[in-house]
Design a protein around this motif. Structure first.
Motif, PDB file in Angstrom:
ATOM      1  N   UNK A 223    -100.201   0.275 -21.987  1.00 30.55           N
ATOM      2  CA  UNK A 223     -98.741   0.398 -21.973  1.00 30.55           C
ATOM      3  C   UNK A 223     -98.078  -0.592 -21.020  1.00 30.55           C
ATOM      4  N   UNK A 224     -98.887  -1.214 -20.163  1.00 28.75           N
ATOM      5  CA  UNK A 224     -98.341  -2.167 -19.206  1.00 28.75           C
ATOM      6  C   UNK A 224     -97.558  -1.513 -18.089  1.00 28.75           C
ATOM      7  N   UNK A 225     -97.901  -0.263 -17.752  1.00 29.77           N
ATOM      8  CA  UNK A 225     -97.224   0.444 -16.671  1.00 29.77           C
ATOM      9  C   UNK A 225     -98.117   0.438 -15.426  1.00 29.77           C
ATOM     10  N   UNK A 226     -97.528   0.648 -14.254  1.00 34.43           N
ATOM     11  CA  UNK A 226     -98.348   0.645 -13.035  1.00 34.43           C
ATOM     12  C   UNK A 226     -99.358   1.791 -13.055  1.00 34.43           C
ATOM     13  N   UNK A 227    -100.570   1.528 -12.611  1.00 28.99           N
ATOM     14  CA  UNK A 227    -101.573   2.588 -12.493  1.00 28.99           C
ATOM     15  C   UNK A 227    -101.380   3.291 -11.163  1.00 28.99           C
ATOM     16  N   UNK A 228    -101.014   4.562 -11.217  1.00 27.43           N
ATOM     17  CA  UNK A 228    -100.810   5.330 -10.008  1.00 27.43           C
ATOM     18  C   UNK A 228    -102.103   5.937  -9.502  1.00 27.43           C
ATOM     19  N   UNK A 229    -102.016   6.623  -8.398  1.00 22.09           N
ATOM     20  CA  UNK A 229    -103.172   7.315  -7.853  1.00 22.09           C
ATOM     21  C   UNK A 229    -103.541   8.500  -8.740  1.00 22.09           C
ATOM     22  N   UNK A 230    -104.785   8.904  -8.658  1.00 18.83           N
ATOM     23  CA  UNK A 230    -105.258  10.070  -9.404  1.00 18.83           C
ATOM     24  C   UNK A 230    -105.842  11.060  -8.412  1.00 18.83           C
ATOM     25  N   UNK A 231    -105.407  12.310  -8.519  1.00 16.96           N
ATOM     26  CA  UNK A 231    -105.923  13.356  -7.647  1.00 16.96           C
ATOM     27  C   UNK A 231    -106.391  14.548  -8.466  1.00 16.96           C
ATOM     28  N   UNK A 232    -107.029  15.476  -7.797  1.00 21.71           N
ATOM     29  CA  UNK A 232    -107.471  16.720  -8.434  1.00 21.71           C
ATOM     30  C   UNK A 232    -107.232  17.863  -7.468  1.00 21.71           C
ATOM     31  N   UNK A 233    -106.955  19.044  -8.020  1.00 20.13           N
ATOM     32  CA  UNK A 233    -106.913  20.214  -7.156  1.00 20.13           C
ATOM     33  C   UNK A 233    -107.719  21.334  -7.792  1.00 20.13           C
ATOM     34  N   UNK A 234    -108.399  22.080  -6.937  1.00 19.33           N
ATOM     35  CA  UNK A 234    -109.283  23.153  -7.376  1.00 19.33           C
ATOM     36  C   UNK A 234    -109.272  24.262  -6.327  1.00 19.33           C
ATOM     37  N   UNK A 235    -109.572  25.500  -6.746  1.00 21.28           N
ATOM     38  CA  UNK A 235    -109.579  26.612  -5.794  1.00 21.28           C
ATOM     39  C   UNK A 235    -110.831  26.646  -4.934  1.00 21.28           C
ATOM     40  N   UNK A 236    -110.705  27.237  -3.762  1.00 23.99           N
ATOM     41  CA  UNK A 236    -111.865  27.383  -2.889  1.00 23.99           C
ATOM     42  C   UNK A 236    -111.489  28.027  -1.568  1.00 23.99           C
ATOM     43  N   UNK A 237    -112.480  28.103  -0.701  1.00 18.80           N
ATOM     44  CA  UNK A 237    -112.274  28.793   0.570  1.00 18.80           C
ATOM     45  C   UNK A 237    -113.378  28.372   1.539  1.00 18.80           C
ATOM     46  N   UNK A 238    -113.010  28.193   2.803  1.00 18.26           N
ATOM     47  CA  UNK A 238    -113.955  27.755   3.831  1.00 18.26           C
ATOM     48  C   UNK A 238    -114.059  28.810   4.918  1.00 18.26           C
TER      49      UNK A 238
END
Length: 348
Positions: A223-238
């Motif tokens: 598409x010729x658009x800027x490639x942005x950052x890619x993130x992920x979110x997931x559940x968890x606990x420490x």
């Protein structure tokens, strides 16, 4: 190589105190504020607040809580996770987050989504039959607003704008992402606007989302658009040990999961399923080392530059939540970065 960001997400789940008393909504909101301050002090990069309109969650207006956090923190990015743009007004969303950006000295971030929960639609007078067109039109308008120039726009979901200027302006632009739950069309839409992509991975093997990462990068290129950052979110606990983390997290997680599952036709959560998801899926539960190793493996496998842990689930105790925030910032985050640095430096 883009520097890795590590964040914490919460929907403002209503917790209990150590005596077992369920906090009120005002108390729960102030608790989120205290946890965000601790996250800032512990070196965490991002705090993201999700929008819900249900009794078990306290945050219905993320940007309002973020404005409060802005006044008590110094460096942490203040994000929504997500803002349900479909049932809101793009102009008002921009104005509110531009205000948070001003209060925080440029630390605001909005993550736009369609919403996996639908309570906001009837609450604000929207028809679920318009679910797709609402988001399509509103993100188009919001994307135009990001230029911070007078906007002319028309559609079917709100009144048209003719050379309308929107205030306040930001000092350096409003950081805007798109949250996606697994729809290829949503991935391509984010690419079309050149906006960073946040993948919500809440179950199953994280690696199954790699095609969406590849699709986003391929789409931006075509598409010729800027490639942005890619993130992920997931559940968890420490917690301090693996056993403590599992035993502390399971009861509240089970209650939250079964409450949602009753509405969506899911069977009750069994302990064996919970343990399997920790071992093989997208639950990041354990000691700092266990959680760090799993995060590093997922970041490496998906080639993303941000990982957010959804650290609250159901009526956990306040003390357990605070300890989880502290451990994530002081132990998990440094371990993740060390693990990824050592892998990057290893011979092929």
């Amino acid at each position: 190589m883009t520097a890795l960001q590590l964040g914490l997400d919460t929907f403002g789940d209503v917790p209990t105190d150590d005596a077992g008393r369920v906090l009120t909504h005002p108390e729960a909101i102030r608790q989120v504020l205290d946890e965000a301050v601790l996250a800032d002090q512990s070196g965490i990069d991002v705090i993201a607040l999700g929008e819900h309109h249900r009794p078990e969650y306290s945050v219905s207006s993320p940007e309002t809580v973020l404005a409060g956090i802005a006044t008590r923190t110094e460096r942490i990015t203040l994000a929504s996770g997500v803002t349900v743009l479909s049932s809101d007004d793009p102009v008002r969303v921009f104005q509110r987050f531009a205000t948070v950006d001003a209060l925080s000295g440029g630390r605001a971030q909005v993550i736009l989504g369609r919403g996996s929960f639908t309570e906001s639609f009837p609450l604000f007078g929207y028809d679920l039959a318009d679910y797709d067109v609402l988001f399509e039109e509103k993100i188009e308008l919001f994307h135009q607003l990001l230029a911070e120039q007078p906007v002319t726009w028309s559609g079917t979901t709100r009144p048209a704008l003719a050379d309308a200027d929107v205030f306040p302006k930001t000092a350096g632009g409003l950081d805007t992402w798109v949250g996606v739950g697994g729809s290829p069309q949503s991935v391509v839409r984010a690419a079309r606007y050149g906006l960073p992509l946040m993948l919500a991975i809440i179950g199953g093997e994280p690696e199954r989302f790699r095609p969406y990462v590849d699709l986003y990068r391929r789409a931006t290129e075509q598409l010729g658009t800027p490639e942005g950052r890619i993130g992920m979110h997931s559940p968890g606990f420490v917690a301090d040990t693996d056993a403590e983390a599992r035993e502390t997290y399971f009861p509240s997680y089970q209650k939250m999961r079964n409450t949602i599952g009753a509405l969506r036709g899911w069977p009750p959560l069994r302990r064996a399923e919970f343990d399997h998801e920790i071992e093989n899926g997208s639950l990041y539960v354990g000691s700092p080392e266990t959680v760090a190793r799993k995060i590093a493996a997922s970041v490496d496998a998906l080639d993303v530059s941000r990982f957010d842990l959804v650290y609250t689930a159901g009526p956990q105790t306040v003390s357990a939540r605070l300890r989880a925030v502290e451990l994530f910032g002081t132990q998990v985050a440094p371990m993740v970065r060390d693990l990824l640095a050592s892998r990057a430096g290893s011979p092929a």
